[in-house]
Enzyme design. Structure first.
Site, PDB file in Angstrom:
ATOM      1  CG  ASP A 159      -9.016 -10.860 -20.051  1.00  0.00           C
ATOM      2  OD1 ASP A 159      -8.450 -11.934 -19.749  1.00  0.00           O
ATOM      3  OD2 ASP A 159      -9.717 -10.728 -21.066  1.00  0.00           O
ATOM      4  CG  HIS A 174      -2.203   0.743   1.017  1.00  0.00           C
ATOM      5  ND1 HIS A 174      -2.304   1.865   0.204  1.00  0.00           N
ATOM      6  CD2 HIS A 174      -3.438   0.547   1.529  1.00  0.00           C
ATOM      7  CE1 HIS A 174      -3.544   2.310   0.231  1.00  0.00           C
ATOM      8  NE2 HIS A 174      -4.250   1.528   1.016  1.00  0.00           N
TER       9      HIS A 174
END
Length: 442
Positions: free
Chosen positions: A385, A178
């Protein structure tokens, strides 16, 4: 039962327990030469984030694009690995390591080492483990990548594990820092890896670093003691909010105010009010709601270009009310409070950038009165994807969070619609009441 039958029954039960076999983690290095040297993190990276990792899972149902045989799956994973290697050329900082050349000075060291990649195979189909719905029938440790023991997890920027299922489906576990990415930034990199796996000539979004372009304003002096940490025993709950319920809340707000509100405003107002009613703190106790609002649109003119920037672009928004006021407020009133807090973001963030903030808005009391909300439904993880279609479901693994009440918004598994709430924000004595309150709106 005869001895032979008992042995057979035990064997059958053992065979039914799903297992996951993992390969040793391997480094996927950039597919070409990359720059070396240290890159600075932004003031937002170092202020808004901490040096911790975020874990989540993408679940990919079987798809014609990937094929169903073992060879087809192996070929799909090979292309995915190649996609990561090719994406690490333009996104070369991700192949580096987090370093601290001096106390408090955290940078990204562009070493070009690469990201750790794990291949795994499950002994079952996705259907056999309820498509990885809660409660998980496979321990999360089996689905997430971890580095070899000589690497420090907090020094790594991103890791991936792809687990093949016998049905032809996949689960991809991602662990990212993060400190380097917010959710949208991490999703941008993963989309680039997918673009490359599908043999696009270049990522659809060109990466932008430029962290040093963001001002480093002086921190306001601390007011009061730093927040204390209490470990709570939060219960994990999952609640679905249907599109019809969301529409009804929005319509009621418009009917009473003449204004419109977003899905986030509507659902967050429900969570905030229902939790206040369920936990029933003393009338004069504070109840607080906090969330990280995106500030990408506010960095136009600060960054050379906002498109492609993949660092942290968030600023905290907080709402504080008395327990009695929140319990008694009409839902439309709570929605209005949400909208007011978001509308004040532009001024507050600009003030912070100029160094004019009088309070440290990142310093929030972490008691039972505080609940935090994160919206994962729109950051982009559902649009990645790798060559075998988009995931049918994405979920976080925040079950170890026990110092602050948290709510995460997810998209429910396809073909469901609406919002799925992943809740870890009340302890057992308040769980039933909280569920009952939410059911009035869900």
């Amino acid at each position: 039962m005869a001895a032979g039958a008992a042995v057979a029954a035990v064997a059958a039960a053992t065979a039914a327990v799903p297992t996951v076999s993992k390969s040793a983690p391997e480094l996927v290095s950039p597919a070409g030469p990359t720059p070396r040297g240290a890159l600075p993190l932004s003031s937002i990276d170092k202020t808004a984030a901490v040096r911790v990792s975020v874990d989540f899972i993408q679940v990919f149902p079987p798809s014609p694009a990937a094929g169903g045989s073992v060879d087809d799956q192996d070929a799909a994973v090979a292309k995915m690995r190649d996609g990561f290697a090719r994406a690490l050329v333009p996104y070369y900082p991700v192949a580096g390591r987090i370093a601290e050349p001096a106390p408090g000075d955290v940078v990204v060291d562009c070493t070009g080492e690469g990201v750790w990649f794990v291949e795994a195979a499950a002994s079952c189909s996705l259907a056999d483990v309820n498509n990885l719905e809660r409660p998980l029938l496979i321990a999360k440790e089996h689905l997430l990548p971890r580095p070899p023991p000589e690497e420090k997890l907090e020094d790594l920027i991103l890791m991936a594990q792809v687990t093949k299922f016998t049905c032809g489906g996949f689960a991809v576990g991602i662990c990212f820092s993060h400190l380097v990415f917010d959710g949208q930034g991490a999703a941008q990199f993963l989309k680039a890896a997918g673009d490359m796996a599908r043999e696009l000539p270049a990522p659809s979004v060109a990466p932008v670093w430029d962290r040093d372009a963001i001002p480093d304003p002086p921190k306001p002096p601390p007011r009061g003691p730093p927040p204390s940490f209490t470990a709570f025993n939060f219960v994990t709950q999952v609640v679905e909010v249907s599109p019809e319920s969301i529409a009804r809340i929005k319509d009621d707000f418009k009917a009473s105010t003449g204004q419109t509100c977003s899905t986030f405003d509507a659902v967050t107002a429900v969570v905030f009010k229902c939790r206040a009613v369920a936990v029933a703190l003393p009338d004069d106790a504070e109840v607080r709601l906090g969330f990280a609002a995106s500030t990408r649109h506010l960095l136009t003119g600060v960054l050379p270009t906002v498109d492609g920037y993949y660092g942290n672009c968030v600023y905290p928004v907080g709402i504080t009310r008395s327990s009695s006021a929140m319990r008694e407020a009409a839902l439309a009133e709570v929605v209005g409070v949400m909208r007011e807090a978001k509308e004040a973001l532009t001024v507050r963030f600009a003030d912070w950038l100029r160094g004019g903030a009088k309070d440290d808005h990142y310093n929030v009391p972490l008691d039972y009165g505080t609940v935090t909300v994160s919206d994962w439904s729109r950051v982009g993880f559902n649009e990645v994807d790798y060559g075998f279609g988009e995931p049918g479901y994405v979920f976080t693994l925040n079950d170890d969070v026990n110092i602050v009440a948290s709510v995460i918004y997810l998209r429910p598994p396809a073909p469901k619609r609406g919002i799925r709430l992943m809740l870890r924000c009340v302890e057992e004595p308040h769980a039933a009441a909280f569920a009952d309150e939410l059911a009035k709106f869900a």
